[in-house]
Motif scaffolding. Structure first.
Motif, PDB file in Angstrom:
ATOM      1  N   ALA A 129     -72.212 -12.798  39.739  1.00  0.00           N
ATOM      2  CA  ALA A 129     -73.216 -11.722  39.829  1.00  0.00           C
ATOM      3  C   ALA A 129     -73.941 -11.781  41.170  1.00  0.00           C
ATOM      4  CB  ALA A 129     -74.206 -11.834  38.664  1.00  0.00           C
ATOM      5  N   THR A 181     -71.963 -10.036  43.768  1.00  0.00           N
ATOM      6  CA  THR A 181     -72.005  -8.576  43.615  1.00  0.00           C
ATOM      7  C   THR A 181     -73.373  -7.985  43.940  1.00  0.00           C
ATOM      8  OG1 THR A 181     -70.411  -8.809  41.829  1.00  0.00           O
ATOM      9  CG2 THR A 181     -71.541  -6.687  41.983  1.00  0.00           C
ATOM     10  N   TRP A 182     -74.424  -8.618  43.414  1.00  0.00           N
ATOM     11  CA  TRP A 182     -75.733  -7.961  43.459  1.00  0.00           C
ATOM     12  C   TRP A 182     -76.741  -8.602  44.414  1.00  0.00           C
ATOM     13  CZ3 TRP A 182     -73.378  -8.080  38.447  1.00  0.00           C
ATOM     14  CH2 TRP A 182     -73.072  -6.814  37.920  1.00  0.00           C
ATOM     15  N   GLU A 238     -78.034 -14.958  31.392  1.00  0.00           N
ATOM     16  CA  GLU A 238     -77.024 -15.182  30.359  1.00  0.00           C
ATOM     17  C   GLU A 238     -77.634 -16.061  29.271  1.00  0.00           C
ATOM     18  OE1 GLU A 238     -73.238 -17.053  31.490  1.00  0.00           O
ATOM     19  OE2 GLU A 238     -72.310 -16.088  29.747  1.00  0.00           O
ATOM     20  N   GLU A 282     -78.237  -2.467  34.420  1.00  0.00           N
ATOM     21  CA  GLU A 282     -77.061  -2.338  35.282  1.00  0.00           C
ATOM     22  C   GLU A 282     -75.835  -2.825  34.522  1.00  0.00           C
ATOM     23  OE1 GLU A 282     -77.018  -1.152  38.331  1.00  0.00           O
ATOM     24  OE2 GLU A 282     -75.108  -1.888  39.120  1.00  0.00           O
ATOM     25  N   ARG A 283     -76.040  -3.864  33.733  1.00  0.00           N
ATOM     26  CA  ARG A 283     -74.928  -4.394  32.950  1.00  0.00           C
ATOM     27  C   ARG A 283     -75.469  -5.148  31.742  1.00  0.00           C
ATOM     28  NH1 ARG A 283     -70.272  -8.144  35.591  1.00  0.00           N
ATOM     29  NH2 ARG A 283     -69.277  -8.848  33.685  1.00  0.00           N
ATOM     30  N   ILE A 284     -74.853  -4.881  30.594  1.00  0.00           N
ATOM     31  CA  ILE A 284     -75.181  -5.672  29.404  1.00  0.00           C
ATOM     32  C   ILE A 284     -73.849  -5.892  28.706  1.00  0.00           C
ATOM     33  CG2 ILE A 284     -75.842  -3.645  28.035  1.00  0.00           C
ATOM     34  CD1 ILE A 284     -78.083  -5.449  26.844  1.00  0.00           C
ATOM     35  N   GLU A 285     -73.449  -7.130  28.657  1.00  0.00           N
ATOM     36  CA  GLU A 285     -72.080  -7.431  28.253  1.00  0.00           C
ATOM     37  C   GLU A 285     -72.060  -8.436  27.113  1.00  0.00           C
ATOM     38  OE1 GLU A 285     -69.875  -9.315  31.394  1.00  0.00           O
ATOM     39  OE2 GLU A 285     -68.182  -9.757  30.077  1.00  0.00           O
ATOM     40  N   ARG A 335     -74.566 -11.223  28.590  1.00  0.00           N
ATOM     41  CA  ARG A 335     -74.807 -11.256  30.031  1.00  0.00           C
ATOM     42  C   ARG A 335     -75.558  -9.990  30.412  1.00  0.00           C
ATOM     43  NH1 ARG A 335     -68.902 -13.617  32.047  1.00  0.00           N
ATOM     44  NH2 ARG A 335     -69.519 -15.793  31.871  1.00  0.00           N
ATOM     45  N   PHE A 336     -76.591 -10.170  31.238  1.00  0.00           N
ATOM     46  CA  PHE A 336     -77.538  -9.070  31.449  1.00  0.00           C
ATOM     47  C   PHE A 336     -77.894  -8.976  32.925  1.00  0.00           C
ATOM     48  CE2 PHE A 336     -82.095  -7.558  30.656  1.00  0.00           C
ATOM     49  CZ  PHE A 336     -81.715  -6.277  30.258  1.00  0.00           C
ATOM     50  N   VAL A 337     -77.804  -7.769  33.451  1.00  0.00           N
ATOM     51  CA  VAL A 337     -78.256  -7.514  34.826  1.00  0.00           C
ATOM     52  C   VAL A 337     -79.164  -6.292  34.754  1.00  0.00           C
ATOM     53  CG1 VAL A 337     -77.586  -6.969  37.197  1.00  0.00           C
ATOM     54  CG2 VAL A 337     -76.118  -8.446  35.803  1.00  0.00           C
ATOM     55  N   TRP A 338     -80.371  -6.449  35.242  1.00  0.00           N
ATOM     56  CA  TRP A 338     -81.382  -5.393  35.052  1.00  0.00           C
ATOM     57  C   TRP A 338     -82.231  -5.245  36.314  1.00  0.00           C
ATOM     58  CZ3 TRP A 338     -86.883  -5.650  34.731  1.00  0.00           C
ATOM     59  CH2 TRP A 338     -87.494  -4.513  34.205  1.00  0.00           C
TER      60      TRP A 338
END
Ligand code: SAM
Length: 208
Positions: A30, A33-34, A137, A175-178, A197-200
């Motif tokens: 991550a 990427t971010w 995570e 942005e992502r929640i997996e 897994r979380f991207v916010w």
């Protein structure tokens, strides 16, 4: 009754890094990427510092927070060994009230009792600057209910669900929640795991 951090101090007392010295896979990927440019990053519940040190090696300015003195000691030792600087702060996330914000926050496997988890979500949103990024995570309940043996707290109530994250974090920033099922190989976390897994992104304009 022992202070809650004594559990972690005992776990971290040995020389060995119980979660290893390599970063968590999701944090590593991550960040590529971010977090492409150098940022001020907070690692909350940093443990023995594997993620904090990795992020410092990538050029970020890292603050690592934990309530375990032993964990912070090993974080500093790992940073020194790798020739990077990590600022360490001993604090309990349920009470910590820093007077600054960070560009990004990383959290891995910081599990609290359900009555305290909302305090963590509030803290994460308070200490992220507007437009800042959270990478996290956690184990999800299936880690217990479906018999995974790769680690995590024994109490299913301490696990984190995607619905709970959607409830506490503004939907626009997600942005992502997996719902993930990674093969973990990070010291005590070994084998197939059930994680979320979380991207916010924090809103650019903080709400009143
Ligand atoms: C499972 S370990 C994960 C450590 C690290 N994030 C990693 O993935 O290697 C959980 C960490 O959370 C810390 N922790 C738990 N509750 C905490 C609290 N209330 N305040 C600060 N740290 C806490 C523990 O001391 C421990 O280092």
């Amino acid at each position: 009754m022992p202070k809650p951090s004594s559990f972690w101090d005992e776990r971290f007392a040995a020389d060995e890094y119980v979660y290893g010295v390599q970063p968590n896979d999701f944090v590593r990927d991550a960040a590529v990427t971010w977090l492409s440019s150098p940022q001020a990053v907070l690692d909350l519940g940093c443990g023995e510092g594997r993620n904090a040190v990795h992020l410092a090696q990538q050029g970020h300015t890292v603050t690592a927070v934990d309530y375990s003195a032993e964990g912070l000691h090993k974080t500093r030792r790992l940073a020194e060994r790798e020739g990077v600087s990590v600022d360490t702060i001993q604090a309990d996330v349920r009470e910590w009230a820093p007077d600054r914000t960070w560009d990004a926050i990383v959290v891995t496997f910081l599990h609290l009792p359900p009555s305290e988890q909302a305090q963590l979500y509030d803290l994460l949103q308070r200490v992220l600057r507007p437009g800042g990024l959270l990478i996290a995570e956690w184990f999800r309940p299936e880690q217990r209910t479906e018999g995974y043996t790769s680690g995590g707290p024994p109490d299913v109530e301490m696990m984190v669900t995607a619905d709970e994250l959607r409830e506490h974090f503004d939907a626009e920033g997600i942005e992502r929640i997996e719902i993930a099922e990674p093969m973990l190989d990070e010291g005590m976390h070994k084998g197939r795991g059930a994680t979320v897994r979380f991207v916010w992104y924090s809103p650019e304009q903080p709400s009143d």
